[in-house]
Structures are given as C-alpha cells and as structure tokens.
Write an enzyme that holds these catalytic residues in place. Sequence first.
Site, short mmCIF file in Angstrom:
data_model
loop_
_atom_site.label_atom_id
_atom_site.label_comp_id
_atom_site.label_asym_id
_atom_site.label_seq_id
_atom_site.Cartn_x
_atom_site.Cartn_y
_atom_site.Cartn_z
N PHE A 107 62.54 21.95 -24.85
CA PHE A 107 61.20 22.52 -24.74
C PHE A 107 61.11 23.31 -23.44
CE2 PHE A 107 56.79 22.75 -23.46
CZ PHE A 107 56.21 23.24 -24.61
N ASP A 112 65.82 23.45 -16.24
CA ASP A 112 64.37 23.32 -16.35
C ASP A 112 63.99 21.91 -15.87
OD1 ASP A 112 61.79 22.76 -17.24
OD2 ASP A 112 61.99 23.86 -19.11
N LYS A 151 54.88 20.92 -13.38
CA LYS A 151 54.04 19.73 -13.56
C LYS A 151 53.73 18.92 -12.29
CE LYS A 151 54.52 19.20 -18.45
NZ LYS A 151 55.57 19.92 -19.16
C1 LIG Z 1 55.68 21.15 -19.85
C2 LIG Z 1 57.00 21.81 -19.86
C3 LIG Z 1 57.12 23.21 -19.86
C4 LIG Z 1 55.93 24.13 -19.95
O1 LIG Z 1 55.06 23.99 -18.87
P1 LIG Z 1 53.57 24.58 -18.96
O2 LIG Z 1 53.01 24.35 -17.58
O3 LIG Z 1 52.85 23.82 -20.02
O4 LIG Z 1 53.69 26.01 -19.28
C5 LIG Z 1 58.39 23.74 -19.83
N1 LIG Z 1 59.49 22.96 -19.79
C6 LIG Z 1 59.40 21.62 -19.77
C7 LIG Z 1 60.64 20.81 -19.69
C8 LIG Z 1 58.16 21.00 -19.82
O5 LIG Z 1 58.08 19.66 -19.84
#
Ligand SMILES: *Cc1c(COP(=O)(O)O)cnc(C)c1O
Length: 415
Positions: free
Chosen positions: A151, A236, A265
């Site tokens: 994701f 990521d 986050k």
């Molecule tokens: C939440 C998340 C995103 C996206 O972040 P947003 O602030 O919602 O755009 C991307 N990569 C990972 C691994 C995430 O957990």
Amino acid sequence: MSEVKGMQQAAEAGSQQAPGSPAGSSLFPTYARNPVALVKGQGSWLWDEEGNKYLDFMSGLAVTNLGHAPQEIKEALVQQLDELWHVSNLFRIPGQEEAAALLTANSHADAVFFCNSGAEANEAAIKLARRYQQKVLGSGRYEIITFQQSFHGRTLATLTATGQDKVKEGFQPLPDGFKHVPLHDLEALKAAIGSQTAAIMLEMIQAEGGVNLVDPAYLKEVAALCEEHGLLLIVDEIQTGMGRTGKLFAFEHYGIEPDIFTLAKGLGSGFPVGAMLAKGKLAPAFGPGSHGSTFGGTPLACAVVKATVKAIVDSRLPERAAEMGAYLRQKLEDQLLGSSFVKEIRGRGLILGIECGAAVSELVTEAREQGLLVVTAGPNVIRLLPNLLVTQEEIDQAVGVLVSLLSRQGAAAKV
Ligand SMILES: *Cc1c(COP(=O)(O)O)cnc(C)c1O
C-alpha cells in the site's frame, strides 16, 4: 440557509446515501465509518460524545505514536502559533532546516523534502527516482517495481504503485511505469527488471496488506539487485517509521540503507506532515522549480516535527516500543496460540497482526463495543497499533478483551 431547508437537504441527501455514510451527512461516503464520534483524547484513551471511554490500540492508524495530546508537542505547537504560522517556501524557513537536520542526524539520509501526507511523500519519491535517472544519470529509466499486497497511497501514481486492485477500480487509465511482483519471489523480480527500470519500492512490513514482514535474506537480494542494475531502492516507512517497530526506521533492522525513504503518519504526532528523505547523491535531481508544495514544511508543521523527533529519540522510544511489543506479543501468544481460530501472531515492536481463520471485521466491532479500538489489515487480520508510551496495565486490559473475544470464536469454531 434556513434550518428547515438544511434539514430537507439533509433528508434528501440521506435518501440517496450510499451504504456506510451516516444519514444526513454532507460528506462523501468514502469511509465505512464507525457510528461513534470521538471528541477527546489523552494518552492511550479516547472519549466519545456520549462520554464512553475507549482504549486506543489503533492510534489513528499509527499516527499518534506519542499518545493523544502529548504535552511537549502541544507546547511546541502553541509556542509556534504565537510566532508564525505560514510562510512561502520561496523564503528560508529556519524551523524547516532544523527539522531536516534532526532527521538527517538520526538517519543515513542527507536531504529532506517536506510535504503534507504519506501519498505526497511517495509521489515525491517516485518523481525523484525518475528525475535522478533521467536528468542526473541520463539513463532514461522510469519504471518503478513494487510488490503485491503493498500500500503506497491514494493519488493516481501512488494507487498505481499499490499492489492491490481494490484501490484502482474505476480510476483507469492509470499512469504508466509501474510493475508489480509477488513479495519473496526473487525470480519474478529478476524477470521484471529491464532497461526501463528506475527503482524498486517496498515496505519493510506491509501494514495495510496484512502485517507481512519482509524476509531479511530476500531484502539483501533486492538490495544487491539494485546495486547490480543501477536501480534506486525506495522504502516506504510511512506506517513503520518513527520508532514503531523498535528502531527509528524499520529498515535499520535489516542493515540496509535505502536511497530514498518516506515518512508521514507518526512524524507529526497527529499534525499533518510528510517527508521524503534521500542520500546526498540524489539532491541535485530536485533543483529549483523541479518539485514543490505550498504547505510543505510550514513553521507550524516543522515545530511539531522537531518536538516529535526529539521526544522519540531523547526518550529512547524505539527501545520502549521493542520492549512493550515483546510484552504484548508474548501475552497474545501465551493466551491465543492454542485457539483453533488464531492462525498466527506476527509483527515487530508495536505493530502486530493477529491472523485468524475467518473475517475479523465483526470482532473489531465487538472490541469497540467493549471499549477497545483495533483495526483490520486485510479481511482476516486484526492489527494492533498502540502508542509507543502504552503501559503494561493498558496492554493487559487490551489483551483481556482480545482473548475473551477470540477464544469464544475458537470455541465456536470447534462446535
Ligand atoms: C498510510 C500509508 C500511506 C498513505 O499515507 P496518506 O497520508 O494516507 O496519504 C502510504 N504508505 C503506507 C505504507 C501507509 O501506511
């Protein structure tokens, strides 16, 4: 607008409401919302508008890593509110330089770009990888290889990077230049690499995808392939970063140094902010005018980032997350692994997944009704994301609720 008209419109809107959207709401029904309005938070606890109290083991999806309303972050924000809220990135912003210096001092990265969300941080990473390949190396490479079940966000490029079809439905045509391979399939990865490949991008733990950990031996091979083919390695860390896994960044567990990594986050303790960090060799690829964001790295956001990074590093919260995570995991394993309903407990530090033998969304609802907030990760996995300051007593309480719910399932499954 008169009150009567407002009510009429709300009623009409309500009659056309898609499932999941509360009747009378003017919001898009994008989220399957819990029918609960949380109005106050302190530490690990939240209160709804009716005064019910909840133990928060989801932390706004790994955002409130220091708990709700942490005092030292609030003080930094309030102090900055008295001084300056916003100034254009066409000026020097000392707080932004300091926040970047703190992040580079605590990682192998040399350069930071601030933005406002995780998706934006990944967009920046994708753009930087392409531009470095095309403008600095002159290789013309553009393709990013990512992994199934990953994701990476909801913008067009990041949903294309995401290895899950459900986020792509109805959004075609998708941007060109992304390829997905199954995680841990080295031959598939090798076969996917070509003269157009610019980078490989992955999470150290696929969080949304089911709390799936990357195997260390596989990651070493991925890093070696990047080296061999001149590809950039992008990690990521949006959910795993900022201490949650027991290290400040999850890649530290693996002894690798990604060329680029992304944060969001937990970076702002609840204030919206994202960041893309990279090795110094990539800095020339993002020269003046190449990329930007009006709100990226405002004085307010950077005051919060500085206070958050300092709090996490100075109080050794990654180590605390490792200890508390081990305590939580041990308790879960001791009490749940005998259950026929629980298949596996996995994760690292304070991101844990309980994989079950069937869908868990009703269990998550029942947990909430019993005052414990948790979240799913795919259909069969309950994901636990307590804040990094969670106490043993709070863990004991949460485990009590989970064990009573899950052992009942186990007993039901045996009948
Ligand atoms: C939440 C998340 C995103 C996206 O972040 P947003 O602030 O919602 O755009 C991307 N990569 C990972 C691994 C995430 O957990």
